[in-house]
Design a protein around this motif. Structure first.
Motif, PDB file in Angstrom:
ATOM      1  N   GLU A  40      -2.810   9.268  -3.021  1.00  0.00           N
ATOM      2  CA  GLU A  40      -3.263   8.021  -2.947  1.00  0.00           C
ATOM      3  C   GLU A  40      -3.959   7.281  -3.567  1.00  0.00           C
ATOM      4  N   ALA A  41      -4.664   8.225  -4.841  1.00  0.00           N
ATOM      5  CA  ALA A  41      -5.188   7.694  -5.943  1.00  0.00           C
ATOM      6  C   ALA A  41      -4.213   7.266  -6.746  1.00  0.00           C
ATOM      7  N   LEU A  42      -3.050   7.673  -7.249  1.00  0.00           N
ATOM      8  CA  LEU A  42      -2.043   6.982  -7.962  1.00  0.00           C
ATOM      9  C   LEU A  42      -1.631   5.629  -7.157  1.00  0.00           C
ATOM     10  N   MET A  43      -1.398   5.500  -6.052  1.00  0.00           N
ATOM     11  CA  MET A  43      -1.166   4.388  -5.343  1.00  0.00           C
ATOM     12  C   MET A  43      -2.454   3.054  -5.508  1.00  0.00           C
ATOM     13  N   GLY A  44      -3.726   3.647  -5.399  1.00  0.00           N
ATOM     14  CA  GLY A  44      -4.440   2.829  -5.437  1.00  0.00           C
ATOM     15  C   GLY A  44      -4.471   2.255  -7.038  1.00  0.00           C
ATOM     16  N   PHE A  45      -4.625   3.023  -8.062  1.00  0.00           N
ATOM     17  CA  PHE A  45      -4.578   2.482  -9.447  1.00  0.00           C
ATOM     18  C   PHE A  45      -3.141   1.800  -9.467  1.00  0.00           C
ATOM     19  N   ALA A  78       6.765  12.798  -2.770  1.00  0.00           N
ATOM     20  CA  ALA A  78       6.282  12.334  -1.302  1.00  0.00           C
ATOM     21  C   ALA A  78       7.476  13.150  -0.478  1.00  0.00           C
ATOM     22  N   LEU A  79       8.687  12.801  -0.763  1.00  0.00           N
ATOM     23  CA  LEU A  79       9.945  13.278   0.028  1.00  0.00           C
ATOM     24  C   LEU A  79       9.742  14.785   0.044  1.00  0.00           C
ATOM     25  N   LEU A  89       5.392  10.966   4.540  1.00  0.00           N
ATOM     26  CA  LEU A  89       6.314  10.151   4.924  1.00  0.00           C
ATOM     27  C   LEU A  89       5.798   8.600   4.575  1.00  0.00           C
ATOM     28  N   HIS A  90       4.520   8.535   4.759  1.00  0.00           N
ATOM     29  CA  HIS A  90       3.802   7.360   4.682  1.00  0.00           C
ATOM     30  C   HIS A  90       3.881   7.123   2.971  1.00  0.00           C
ATOM     31  N   HIS A  91       3.459   8.098   2.427  1.00  0.00           N
ATOM     32  CA  HIS A  91       3.494   7.959   0.846  1.00  0.00           C
ATOM     33  C   HIS A  91       4.811   7.697   0.383  1.00  0.00           C
ATOM     34  N   LEU A  92       5.875   8.111   1.133  1.00  0.00           N
ATOM     35  CA  LEU A  92       7.373   7.754   0.811  1.00  0.00           C
ATOM     36  C   LEU A  92       7.625   6.536   0.750  1.00  0.00           C
ATOM     37  N   VAL A  93       7.050   5.700   1.987  1.00  0.00           N
ATOM     38  CA  VAL A  93       7.356   4.424   2.278  1.00  0.00           C
ATOM     39  C   VAL A  93       6.409   3.643   1.070  1.00  0.00           C
ATOM     40  N   ALA A 140       6.432  -5.384   8.400  1.00  0.00           N
ATOM     41  CA  ALA A 140       6.100  -5.047   9.550  1.00  0.00           C
ATOM     42  C   ALA A 140       5.523  -3.775   9.658  1.00  0.00           C
ATOM     43  N   TYR A 141       6.114  -2.909   8.692  1.00  0.00           N
ATOM     44  CA  TYR A 141       5.516  -1.310   8.730  1.00  0.00           C
ATOM     45  C   TYR A 141       4.332  -1.468   8.328  1.00  0.00           C
ATOM     46  N   TYR A 142       3.556  -2.273   7.299  1.00  0.00           N
ATOM     47  CA  TYR A 142       2.383  -2.391   7.005  1.00  0.00           C
ATOM     48  C   TYR A 142       1.395  -2.880   8.006  1.00  0.00           C
ATOM     49  N   ALA A 143       1.983  -3.966   8.715  1.00  0.00           N
ATOM     50  CA  ALA A 143       1.078  -4.562   9.645  1.00  0.00           C
ATOM     51  C   ALA A 143       0.839  -3.567  10.805  1.00  0.00           C
ATOM     52  N   VAL A 144       1.963  -2.856  11.321  1.00  0.00           N
ATOM     53  CA  VAL A 144       1.627  -2.015  12.216  1.00  0.00           C
ATOM     54  C   VAL A 144       0.653  -0.664  11.829  1.00  0.00           C
ATOM     55  N   TYR A 145       0.743  -0.316  10.530  1.00  0.00           N
ATOM     56  CA  TYR A 145       0.096   0.912   9.748  1.00  0.00           C
ATOM     57  C   TYR A 145      -1.503   0.132   9.735  1.00  0.00           C
ATOM     58  N   VAL A 146      -1.759  -0.978   9.428  1.00  0.00           N
ATOM     59  CA  VAL A 146      -3.010  -1.395   9.304  1.00  0.00           C
ATOM     60  C   VAL A 146      -3.798  -1.488  10.581  1.00  0.00           C
TER      61      VAL A 146
END
Length: 197
Positions: A40-45, A78-79, A89-93, A140-146
């Motif tokens: 999550e830190a990698l994704m944020g940065f 992530a895989l 799996l969310h990190h993979l997406v 759509a994925y991120y709308a549902v996730y949020v």
């Protein structure tokens, strides 16, 4: 993110703060929690770096290749770890979406029109869009996730408030509602970035 650079700066700051908190969480977590916090830190940065307004810093052409390679490796990681936790799996997406955005934003990648145009993030002109079906599926994925993350945040806050203020451990990393809030923030930021494609 179209128009002024202000939205790009706000998105960059939000993602950088989220990445910093996730990095801080790695100190108080162990095992699977630490792997999740690192991802999550990698994704944020990474999202913060992509959101820097192009009017301020125009990344070199090879920068998009670096983004794609970095998040491609994060996707493979992530895989691999999804065997232990479905959250990976969310990190993979997310990592795959970052690869997709880097490829679309790269000069000559189908998304850029030779320059960075007037939008607040890097690269993609309003008419570009990448692959519309893929962009739509990710949106759509991120709308549902949020929506799901936001709904999960409410009961955690109520439960944490009724527990007499006790936490599972010491420090900022022991607050599960902050970790959920960071995931919600990154989901909203990813949705906003995908809208610019």
């Amino acid at each position: 993110m179209h128009g002024t650079a202000m939205s790009g700066w706000l998105l960059m700051a939000l993602c950088a703060v989220t990445g910093a908190y996730c990095l801080l969480r790695t100190r108080s977590e162990t095992g699977e929690g630490r792997r999740t916090a690192r991802a999550e830190a990698l994704m944020g940065f990474g999202m913060a770096a992509m959101a820097v307004p192009a009017a301020v810093v125009t990344p070199p052409a090879w920068g998009w290749v670096v983004y794609a390679a970095l998040f491609g490796a994060a996707s493979l990681r992530a895989l691999w770890f999804s065997r232990h936790s479905s959250h990976h799996l969310h990190h993979l997406v997310g990592s795959s979406a970052m690869v997709y955005m880097a490829l679309v934003m790269a000069p000559g990648g189908g998304g850029a029109h030779g320059g960075h145009g007037a939008h607040a993030g890097h690269g993609v002109a309003a008419s570009a869009g990448g692959i519309p079906v893929l962009t739509g599926l990710l949106l759509a994925y991120y709308a549902v996730y949020v929506l799901r993350s936001g709904a999960r945040l409410i009961p955690v806050s109520a439960t944490a408030g009724s527990g007499g203020g006790e936490r599972a451990g010491d420090g900022w990393g022991a607050w599960p509602e902050l970790a959920l809030a960071c995931r919600l923030t990154m989901g909203i930021a990813m949705f906003a970035m995908l809208l610019t494609l």
